[in-house]
Design a protein around this motif. Sequence first.
Motif: not given
Length: 294
Positions: A47-50, A76-77, A146-148
């Motif tokens: 997963p990804v944090v913008m 693991g991000i 995805i999160s911010l």
Amino acid sequence: MGEVAEVSSVRAFDGYWKRYVHLSATCACNMHFSVYLPAAATQAKVPVVMCLSGLTCNDENFPTKSGAARRASQKGIALVVPDTSPRATDVAYAANSYDLGYGAGWFVNATEEPWKQNWRMFDYVRRELVDVLAEAFPQVIDVNRISLLGHGMGGHGALVLALRCPGVYRAVSCFAPVCSAANCPWGIKALQEYLGQDRESWGEYDATLLMKAYAAAEPPPPLLIDQGTSDAFLREQLKVNAFAAAALDRGDVVLTLRMKPNYDHSYQFIATFIDDHIDFHARHLQSSSSSSSS
């Protein structure tokens, strides 16, 4: 999508900070972004944090100053850091002010000259950059998880994106966000330049007004805000308490607001509490709930 070219690669905490450049159709210029890829990304999609930075920053400040990679590696991000504005445009006075133009895109889609051809950071972050990630890292980054995370102006961007795009982002966390751009000196200057004199249009980029008007069937994503009590911008520019009151009035918003005694607006503040924020995102990104990148 045009070619995505790697500019640099630096090993950190068993993963890599990488910097890329591509020709953006949305912003009509070359755009840089930085990505942290944890070691876990070699085994499965992560997963990804913008991460949206504040005034004067580019895509390199957060990677070098926040200390986020250590915890992101452990969890693991992936972390993705876009620039805060277009660069190298034909706008003659884009470099004249720290709070407007270069380094100050305010995550809006500008409608006024001379900005409207390039300053389209809302669409860039919401759509084009996500598409770039999906195409460039198809077996590495899971853009459906995805999160911010945002700081200052970037916190404004994170809150606005989440409230205008229900169901897209799993969670939002902010350090000292600008919470009412239409009602603070920084925001008024920027919105007037980018959107014109019609203040009604400014409401689309004011997190507090968006929270009050939020009408989606599902509630906003979980929110975490850390705010230093010694932040010189707290009273005049940030308006965090107004946003918190609007969230409380709704009754369906999960907001954790932590006032941190004696901390200011700096990256020292961010580095102190960044592990808490990565942990917060990990809980929501690794849960079984689904979200759409459409």
